[in-house]
Design an enzyme around this catalytic site. Structure first.
Site, PDB file in Angstrom:
ATOM      1  N   ASN A  87      -4.308   6.799  -1.189  1.00 31.69           N
ATOM      2  CA  ASN A  87      -3.659   7.174   0.067  1.00 31.69           C
ATOM      3  C   ASN A  87      -3.001   8.538  -0.010  1.00 31.69           C
ATOM      4  OD1 ASN A  87      -4.398   5.134   1.768  1.00 31.69           O
ATOM      5  ND2 ASN A  87      -2.695   3.805   1.169  1.00 31.69           N
ATOM      6  N   HIS A 112      -2.815  -3.163  -6.133  1.00 30.59           N
ATOM      7  CA  HIS A 112      -3.194  -2.703  -4.793  1.00 30.59           C
ATOM      8  C   HIS A 112      -4.691  -2.849  -4.565  1.00 30.59           C
ATOM      9  CE1 HIS A 112      -3.429   0.788  -1.693  1.00 30.59           C
ATOM     10  NE2 HIS A 112      -3.308  -0.374  -1.096  1.00 30.59           N
ATOM     11  N   SER A 156       0.824  -1.210   0.000  1.00 34.10           N
ATOM     12  CA  SER A 156       0.000   0.000   0.000  1.00 34.10           C
ATOM     13  C   SER A 156       0.853   1.252   0.000  1.00 34.10           C
ATOM     14  CB  SER A 156      -0.971   0.006   1.181  1.00 34.10           C
ATOM     15  OG  SER A 156      -0.440  -0.640   2.283  1.00 34.10           O
TER      16      SER A 156
HETATM   17  P1  NAD Z   1      -1.242  -9.431   7.654  1.00 35.11           P
HETATM   18  O1  NAD Z   1      -0.296  -9.187   8.765  1.00 35.11           O
HETATM   19  O2  NAD Z   1      -2.664  -9.750   7.950  1.00 35.11           O
HETATM   20  O3  NAD Z   1      -0.674 -10.643   6.749  1.00 35.11           O
HETATM   21  C1  NAD Z   1       0.650 -10.744   6.337  1.00 35.11           C
HETATM   22  C2  NAD Z   1       0.985 -12.223   6.245  1.00 35.11           C
HETATM   23  O4  NAD Z   1       2.235 -12.358   5.571  1.00 35.11           O
HETATM   24  C3  NAD Z   1       1.135 -12.896   7.606  1.00 35.11           C
HETATM   25  O5  NAD Z   1       0.320 -14.054   7.650  1.00 35.11           O
HETATM   26  C4  NAD Z   1       2.619 -13.259   7.686  1.00 35.11           C
HETATM   27  O6  NAD Z   1       2.874 -14.464   8.368  1.00 35.11           O
HETATM   28  C5  NAD Z   1       2.970 -13.391   6.220  1.00 35.11           C
HETATM   29  N1  NAD Z   1       4.378 -13.194   5.900  1.00 35.11           N
HETATM   30  C6  NAD Z   1       5.224 -12.252   6.397  1.00 35.11           C
HETATM   31  N2  NAD Z   1       6.417 -12.359   5.775  1.00 35.11           N
HETATM   32  C7  NAD Z   1       6.315 -13.362   4.868  1.00 35.11           C
HETATM   33  C8  NAD Z   1       7.204 -13.915   3.895  1.00 35.11           C
HETATM   34  N3  NAD Z   1       8.442 -13.442   3.746  1.00 35.11           N
HETATM   35  N4  NAD Z   1       6.755 -14.914   3.115  1.00 35.11           N
HETATM   36  C9  NAD Z   1       5.489 -15.384   3.248  1.00 35.11           C
HETATM   37  N5  NAD Z   1       4.608 -14.903   4.150  1.00 35.11           N
HETATM   38  C10 NAD Z   1       5.018 -13.890   4.941  1.00 35.11           C
HETATM   39  O7  NAD Z   1      -1.116  -8.180   6.688  1.00 35.11           O
HETATM   40  P2  NAD Z   1      -2.172  -7.641   5.623  1.00 35.11           P
HETATM   41  O8  NAD Z   1      -3.007  -6.616   6.266  1.00 35.11           O
HETATM   42  O9  NAD Z   1      -2.796  -8.778   4.898  1.00 35.11           O
HETATM   43  O10 NAD Z   1      -1.187  -6.848   4.630  1.00 35.11           O
HETATM   44  C11 NAD Z   1      -0.401  -7.515   3.678  1.00 35.11           C
HETATM   45  C12 NAD Z   1       0.076  -6.521   2.632  1.00 35.11           C
HETATM   46  O11 NAD Z   1      -1.055  -5.880   2.033  1.00 35.11           O
HETATM   47  C13 NAD Z   1       0.949  -5.399   3.158  1.00 35.11           C
HETATM   48  O12 NAD Z   1       1.898  -5.069   2.189  1.00 35.11           O
HETATM   49  C14 NAD Z   1      -0.051  -4.261   3.360  1.00 35.11           C
HETATM   50  O13 NAD Z   1       0.557  -3.004   3.321  1.00 35.11           O
HETATM   51  C15 NAD Z   1      -0.953  -4.472   2.167  1.00 35.11           C
HETATM   52  N6  NAD Z   1      -2.292  -3.906   2.297  1.00 35.11           N
HETATM   53  C16 NAD Z   1      -2.988  -4.020   3.451  1.00 35.11           C
HETATM   54  C17 NAD Z   1      -4.276  -3.480   3.548  1.00 35.11           C
HETATM   55  C18 NAD Z   1      -5.078  -3.604   4.809  1.00 35.11           C
HETATM   56  O14 NAD Z   1      -6.062  -2.866   4.976  1.00 35.11           O
HETATM   57  N7  NAD Z   1      -4.742  -4.520   5.704  1.00 35.11           N
HETATM   58  C19 NAD Z   1      -4.841  -2.840   2.430  1.00 35.11           C
HETATM   59  C20 NAD Z   1      -4.113  -2.766   1.240  1.00 35.11           C
HETATM   60  C21 NAD Z   1      -2.838  -3.307   1.186  1.00 35.11           C
END
Ligand code: NAD
Length: 512
Positions: A195, A145, A124
């Site tokens: 954003n 995204h 993001s």
């Molecule tokens: P989250 O913490 O719920 O999930 C991340 C997952 O990735 C975890 O299960 C973790 O164990 C796993 N992980 C970490 N490092 C890893 C690796 N090297 N290989 C494999 N798995 C790995 O996070 P999320 O909210 O799902 O966010 C994930 C991505 O999406 C981030 O880049 C975040 O910025 C982006 N994002 C999040 C949102 C939101 O609202 N949560 C919205 C848009 C984008």
């Protein structure tokens, strides 16, 4: 690379958290076989169970056929090693938001998957150009995204870094469409589209709170009355003060500390104190109670010696004229109308109720040489619903009688007046002008198109209209004038006008 290369292609989703699970669900429902990988043991299997629950709910609500749900589930396979996804033609990464982690992952996965595979990051905030640095085929990396919750939110920002191949971005764009999403192209710049353009929605309210212009619930009420689904304070409480603060900081740092994006001390205090919003039980508001109600106000009856004139030539003046007519009808007369006076509002026996142009009420009073001046906020939705909260402010010079009468007249015109300290641009006008300004900069800098900005803000953050739709109605001249007045008042970088917006002042066709 064409779009058809990705349709039905095997997909690898890396990271089985909130976003990864949602992406896997949407891809599987669109007919892709999906391998799901997470470094945390059991996380991918847990995510599959969560998806099963989500699909069951859809089936129970009659929104999904049970057979389709079963087929989608059968397409999802948790895997224990990345090598198990060797055949993937699309990799969607949704791991932790950390540049080094994402770079390492793509460098590891690149030799495992096909040469022609598309590598997509759901980051993001991190630069796509930076994530691609060090890959053998950086041209195949693109941002994809999604917004949370992925199955519900329609928007996908398709983000191109410096080296991203146009055909790769277009293929992901078309693929997103085939998944039922609404994609928009974006250039990899801090905050991408949503954003970035959304920053002022929070920042203007935080600035008003810093000035102690009004209570959070008043600011929230004014913006909700203008059509925003949630006010900035309740939205920050929902997102999490820490998350919202982190995004602001990222944009601020990534723009070399451009003062336009300077974070708020108020927000930092809340974060430092662990008052993170809903998730911690307290932020701007306490939960589960949430927003306290606005105080119930009792207004005087509006009075006049008999000289009432509606000034201005636009739709807002028209609305005021209609409502002033209604207010005066019981007395058997109506207001006069002056279309050429250069301001919009109401003159009651020489006292003025003025639509904000970005000057404080006191500045207007001093400039026009009338002490009894009040300003009111911009009406974004016309006709404004009855009883809509509307910010107003009184000139320091105004007498007590007009202070009471100004709110009495606003109430008589069908509004719920919300008196603020005498702050220029009030709430809706300054916030929306700054959203437009930010969008204009984004377009000028090639981040997105006008239509892309409008779509992104309506679908990504549920704005009632896009910034360029507002601009179309409001007019570049008026928006620039308002921002220039704010700039003159505050003196700094924050309210500097986008060159793109200033250029549009001279495009007659675009004037409202
Ligand atoms: P989250 O913490 O719920 O999930 C991340 C997952 O990735 C975890 O299960 C973790 O164990 C796993 N992980 C970490 N490092 C890893 C690796 N090297 N290989 C494999 N798995 C790995 O996070 P999320 O909210 O799902 O966010 C994930 C991505 O999406 C981030 O880049 C975040 O910025 C982006 N994002 C999040 C949102 C939101 O609202 N949560 C919205 C848009 C984008």
């Amino acid at each position: 690379m064409t779009a058809s290369d990705l349709r039905g292609a095997p997909v690898l989703v890396v990271g089985a958290g909130i976003m990864g699970a949602g992406i896997a669900q949407v891809a599987a429902q669109a007919g892709h076989s999906v391998r799901l990988f997470d470094t945390r043991e059991g996380a991918a299997a847990q995510a599959k169970t969560k998806i099963a629950g989500a699909l069951d709910t859809l089936v129970a609500k009659g929104r999904l056929d049970a057979g389709e749900a079963a087929r989608a589930m059968a397409r999802i396979e948790p895997i224990a090693t990345l090598e198990a996804a060797a055949g993937a033609q699309l990799v969607v990464e949704a791991i932790v938001e950390n540049l080094e982690a994402k770079r390492t992952l793509f460098r590891t996965v690149e030799p495992i998957v096909a040469d022609q595979a598309v590598l997509a990051s759901n980051t993001s905030s991190i630069s796509i150009t930076a994530i691609a640095n060090g890959l053998q085929r950086p041209q195949r990396l693109v941002g994809m995204h999604f917004f949370n919750p992925v199955p519900l939110m329609k928007l996908v920002e398709v983000v191109s870094g410096l080296q991203t191949d146009c055909d790769v971005a277009q293929a992901v764009f078309e693929l997103s469409r085939s998944w039922g999403k609404v994609p928009v192209h974006a250039k990899s710049t801090p905050g991408f589209i949503v954003n970035r353009i959304a920053r002022p929605y929070y920042a203007e309210t935080l600035a008003l709170l810093q000035e102690r212009a009004a209570a959070p619930q008043v600011l929230d009420a004014c913006l909700k009355a203008a059509g925003f689904r949630m006010g900035p304070c309740e939205l920050m409480d929902l997102i999490g003060l820490d998350t919202n603060f982190a995004v602001t900081n990222t944009v601020y740092e990534a723009t070399f500390y451009d003062k336009r994006y300077v974070p708020s001390l108020i927000q930092r205090e809340l974060v430092d104190g662990g008052l993170l919003g809903r998730k911690s039980g307290r932020g701007f508001y306490s939960y589960p109670e949430g927003l306290p109600p606005l105080p119930v106000a009792v207004y005087d009856a509006p009075t006049t010696a008999g000289a009432v004139t509606v000034h201005g030539d636009g739709a807002i003046a028209d609305l005021i004229e209609r409502r002033t007519h209604d207010a005066l009808a019981p007395q058997g007369w109506g207001p006069a109308r002056s279309r050429e006076s250069g301001w919009t509002g109401l003159d009651v026996d020489g006292a003025r109720l003025v639509l904000t142009d970005g000057r404080s009420a006191s500045t207007v009073a001093a400039t026009v040489g009338v002490a009894d001046v009040a300003v009111f906020d911009r009406l974004l939705q016309l006709p404004a619903p009855n009883g809509a909260a509307l910010a107003c402010a009184m000139a320091e010079q105004a007498g007590e009688a007009w202070r009471r009468q100004a709110t009495a007249w606003l109430a008589a015109l069908g509004f719920a007046p919300q008196p603020l300290a005498d702050t220029p641009g009030l709430v809706v006008a300054r916030t929306v002008a700054m959203l437009i300004n930010e969008a204009a900069d984004a377009v000028q800098q090639g981040v997105c198109t006008e239509a892309g900005a409008d779509t992104a803000m309506k679908l990504g953050v549920n704005y009632p209209a896009g910034p360029f739709e507002w601009l179309e109605h409001w007019g570049a001249f008026e928006v620039v004038q308002l921002l220039d007045h704010l700039d003159a008042h505050y003196r700094g970088e924050r309210y500097r006008v986008s060159p793109e917006l200033r250029r549009r002042v001279w495009q007659p066709a675009r004037r409202a």
